[in-house]
Design an enzyme around this catalytic site. Structure first.
Site, PDB file in Angstrom:
ATOM      1  N   CYS A   1       6.120  -5.320   0.518  1.00 25.95           N
ATOM      2  CA  CYS A   1       6.236  -3.990  -0.091  1.00 25.95           C
ATOM      3  C   CYS A   1       6.114  -2.882   0.966  1.00 25.95           C
ATOM      4  O   CYS A   1       7.013  -2.760   1.787  1.00 25.95           O
ATOM      5  CB  CYS A   1       5.221  -3.863  -1.219  1.00 25.95           C
ATOM      6  SG  CYS A   1       5.744  -2.670  -2.449  1.00 25.95           S
TER       7      CYS A   1
ATOM      8  N   GLU B   1       0.806 -12.003  -2.834  1.00 22.72           N
ATOM      9  CA  GLU B   1      -0.660 -12.113  -2.726  1.00 22.72           C
ATOM     10  C   GLU B   1      -1.354 -11.804  -4.058  1.00 22.72           C
ATOM     11  O   GLU B   1      -2.558 -11.989  -4.191  1.00 22.72           O
ATOM     12  CB  GLU B   1      -1.180 -11.189  -1.607  1.00 22.72           C
ATOM     13  CG  GLU B   1      -1.178  -9.694  -1.889  1.00 22.72           C
ATOM     14  CD  GLU B   1       0.209  -9.051  -1.822  1.00 22.72           C
ATOM     15  OE1 GLU B   1       1.209  -9.785  -1.682  1.00 22.72           O
ATOM     16  OE2 GLU B   1       0.285  -7.813  -1.927  1.00 22.72           O
TER      17      GLU B   1
ATOM     18  N   ARG C   1      12.761   3.380  -0.585  1.00 23.42           N
ATOM     19  CA  ARG C   1      11.410   3.393  -1.187  1.00 23.42           C
ATOM     20  C   ARG C   1      11.471   3.718  -2.681  1.00 23.42           C
ATOM     21  O   ARG C   1      12.329   4.459  -3.133  1.00 23.42           O
ATOM     22  CB  ARG C   1      10.540   4.443  -0.495  1.00 23.42           C
ATOM     23  CG  ARG C   1      10.200   4.079   0.927  1.00 23.42           C
ATOM     24  CD  ARG C   1       9.353   5.166   1.561  1.00 23.42           C
ATOM     25  NE  ARG C   1       8.053   5.284   0.905  1.00 23.42           N
ATOM     26  CZ  ARG C   1       7.219   6.308   1.101  1.00 23.42           C
ATOM     27  NH1 ARG C   1       7.567   7.288   1.899  1.00 23.42           N
ATOM     28  NH2 ARG C   1       6.068   6.330   0.478  1.00 23.42           N
TER      29      ARG C   1
ATOM     30  N   ILE D   1       5.436  -3.438  -7.587  1.00 22.64           N
ATOM     31  CA  ILE D   1       4.636  -2.243  -7.869  1.00 22.64           C
ATOM     32  C   ILE D   1       5.197  -1.073  -7.066  1.00 22.64           C
ATOM     33  O   ILE D   1       5.066  -1.035  -5.837  1.00 22.64           O
ATOM     34  CB  ILE D   1       3.150  -2.469  -7.500  1.00 22.64           C
ATOM     35  CG1 ILE D   1       2.610  -3.700  -8.243  1.00 22.64           C
ATOM     36  CG2 ILE D   1       2.322  -1.227  -7.828  1.00 22.64           C
ATOM     37  CD1 ILE D   1       1.241  -4.148  -7.760  1.00 22.64           C
ATOM     38  N   ARG D   2       5.831  -0.155  -7.755  1.00 19.97           N
ATOM     39  CA  ARG D   2       6.488   0.964  -7.063  1.00 19.97           C
ATOM     40  C   ARG D   2       7.214   0.439  -5.811  1.00 19.97           C
ATOM     41  O   ARG D   2       7.035   0.917  -4.690  1.00 19.97           O
ATOM     42  CB  ARG D   2       5.469   2.037  -6.697  1.00 19.97           C
ATOM     43  CG  ARG D   2       5.963   3.445  -7.045  1.00 19.97           C
ATOM     44  CD  ARG D   2       4.837   4.383  -7.344  1.00 19.97           C
ATOM     45  NE  ARG D   2       4.027   4.614  -6.166  1.00 19.97           N
ATOM     46  CZ  ARG D   2       4.290   5.487  -5.203  1.00 19.97           C
ATOM     47  NH1 ARG D   2       5.333   6.279  -5.286  1.00 19.97           N
ATOM     48  NH2 ARG D   2       3.512   5.634  -4.170  1.00 19.97           N
TER      49      ARG D   2
ATOM     50  N   HIS E   1       4.862  -8.678  -4.287  1.00 19.95           N
ATOM     51  CA  HIS E   1       3.499  -8.984  -3.824  1.00 19.95           C
ATOM     52  C   HIS E   1       3.073 -10.426  -4.119  1.00 19.95           C
ATOM     53  O   HIS E   1       2.330 -10.661  -5.068  1.00 19.95           O
ATOM     54  CB  HIS E   1       2.508  -8.057  -4.541  1.00 19.95           C
ATOM     55  CG  HIS E   1       2.605  -6.627  -4.145  1.00 19.95           C
ATOM     56  ND1 HIS E   1       1.878  -6.081  -3.102  1.00 19.95           N
ATOM     57  CD2 HIS E   1       3.350  -5.629  -4.653  1.00 19.95           C
ATOM     58  CE1 HIS E   1       2.171  -4.812  -2.986  1.00 19.95           C
ATOM     59  NE2 HIS E   1       3.062  -4.502  -3.921  1.00 19.95           N
TER      60      HIS E   1
ATOM     61  N   GLY F   1       0.876  -1.176   0.000  1.00 17.16           N
ATOM     62  CA  GLY F   1       0.000   0.000   0.000  1.00 17.16           C
ATOM     63  C   GLY F   1       0.905   1.214   0.000  1.00 17.16           C
ATOM     64  O   GLY F   1       1.819   1.315  -0.814  1.00 17.16           O
ATOM     65  N   GLU F   2       0.692   2.096   0.957  1.00 17.06           N
ATOM     66  CA  GLU F   2       1.530   3.287   1.077  1.00 17.06           C
ATOM     67  C   GLU F   2       2.073   3.323   2.501  1.00 17.06           C
ATOM     68  O   GLU F   2       1.294   3.489   3.450  1.00 17.06           O
ATOM     69  CB  GLU F   2       0.666   4.513   0.742  1.00 17.06           C
ATOM     70  CG  GLU F   2       1.452   5.740   0.389  1.00 17.06           C
ATOM     71  CD  GLU F   2       2.434   5.518  -0.767  1.00 17.06           C
ATOM     72  OE1 GLU F   2       2.044   4.947  -1.792  1.00 17.06           O
ATOM     73  OE2 GLU F   2       3.608   5.909  -0.610  1.00 17.06           O
ATOM     74  N   SER F   3       3.386   3.142   2.622  1.00 14.71           N
ATOM     75  CA  SER F   3       3.941   2.955   3.967  1.00 14.71           C
ATOM     76  C   SER F   3       3.750   4.175   4.862  1.00 14.71           C
ATOM     77  O   SER F   3       3.591   4.029   6.083  1.00 14.71           O
ATOM     78  CB  SER F   3       5.423   2.592   3.878  1.00 14.71           C
ATOM     79  OG  SER F   3       6.144   3.588   3.189  1.00 14.71           O
TER      80      SER F   3
HETATM   81  N1  GLN Z   1       5.678   2.889  -2.854  1.00  9.46           N
HETATM   82  C1  GLN Z   1       5.036   2.415  -1.664  1.00  9.46           C
HETATM   83  C2  GLN Z   1       5.709   2.986  -0.425  1.00  9.46           C
HETATM   84  O1  GLN Z   1       6.762   3.524  -0.512  1.00  9.46           O
HETATM   85  C3  GLN Z   1       5.021   0.905  -1.612  1.00  9.46           C
HETATM   86  C4  GLN Z   1       4.283   0.335  -2.801  1.00  9.46           C
HETATM   87  C5  GLN Z   1       3.606  -0.954  -2.555  1.00  9.46           C
HETATM   88  O2  GLN Z   1       3.354  -1.361  -1.422  1.00  9.46           O
HETATM   89  N2  GLN Z   1       3.219  -1.600  -3.629  1.00  9.46           N
HETATM   90  O3  GLN Z   1       5.203   2.877   0.648  1.00  9.46           O
END
Ligand code: GLN
Length: 192
Positions: free
Chosen positions: A77, A176, A103, A137-138, A174, A46-48
């Site tokens: 992630c 999952e 990140r 993913i990112r 990921h 997600g977004e840390s």
């Molecule tokens: N870019 C997100 C972060 O820095 C992590 C991306 C992800 O969990 N797929 O938190």
């Protein structure tokens, strides 16, 4: 076995689906009391920064740290970032795992990619032979592992994307989001 999935933000639902498919009791964790009676915890992607902020607001930081001292935690992630000790910037972290993370190290959203990973430990633990198809993913990279942490997998240029420290597991990608349940099975063996 009962496994919690941190359900503050990100793709926690996908982890719950896989755990249930593996016949494990799986519950959402949003509050400190939800950690009671769990054998392990998965922290999703997600977004840390958002996950860290919400965990702070819900009074979860110290309970999660205490949980991780004696129980298995797997961060995928953003979850791996949150699990780490160092991300070279100021954001809430659990500081549990001896890894330094960078990140968005592979670039922006459009630079997301998939790769086949050789994960010897996973093959050994599950008695299987195939490479692991990993979705990034990112994604962060694990810049370094130290202390008791060890490398589990790297991409072909050598950048580290999976690590383990006793019952703590971190993956930049990921599992999952694929049908390969071997990483989940491996995590369950750490939680057992
Ligand atoms: N870019 C997100 C972060 O820095 C992590 C991306 C992800 O969990 N797929 O938190």
């Amino acid at each position: 076995m009962k496994i919690g999935v941190l359900a503050l933000q990100g793709d926690f639902a996908e982890h719950l689906v896989i755990l249930k498919r593996l016949g494990v009791e799986a519950v959402e964790v949003r509050l400190p009391e939800h950690l009671k009676s769990l054998d392990g915890l998965i922290m999703p992607g997600g977004e840390s920064t958002t996950i860290g902020k919400l965990a702070t607001d819900f009074g979860l930081i110290e309970p999660l740290r205490a949980f991780g001292k004696s129980h298995a935690i797997w961060g995928t992630c953003a979850g791996a970032i949150f699990l780490s000790r160092d991300v070279s910037r100021n954001q809430p972290l659990l500081n549990l795992m001896d890894i330094k993370v960078a990140r968005n190290a592979f670039g922006r959203q459009v630079d997301s990619f998939e790769a086949e990973l050789d994960v010897p430990e996973l093959k050994k633990a599950t008695g299987t032979d195939g490479l692991f198809h990993a979705v990034f993913i990112r994604a962060p990279i694990i810049e370094s592992v130290y202390g008791d942490a060890k490398i589990l997998a790297s991409v072909s240029d050598g950048r580290i994307v999976a690590a383990q420290q006793g019952h703590l597991l971190a993956t930049s990608f990921h599992p999952e989001l694929t049908n390969d349940t071997r990483f989940h099975e491996y995590f369950l063996s750490l939680a057992d």
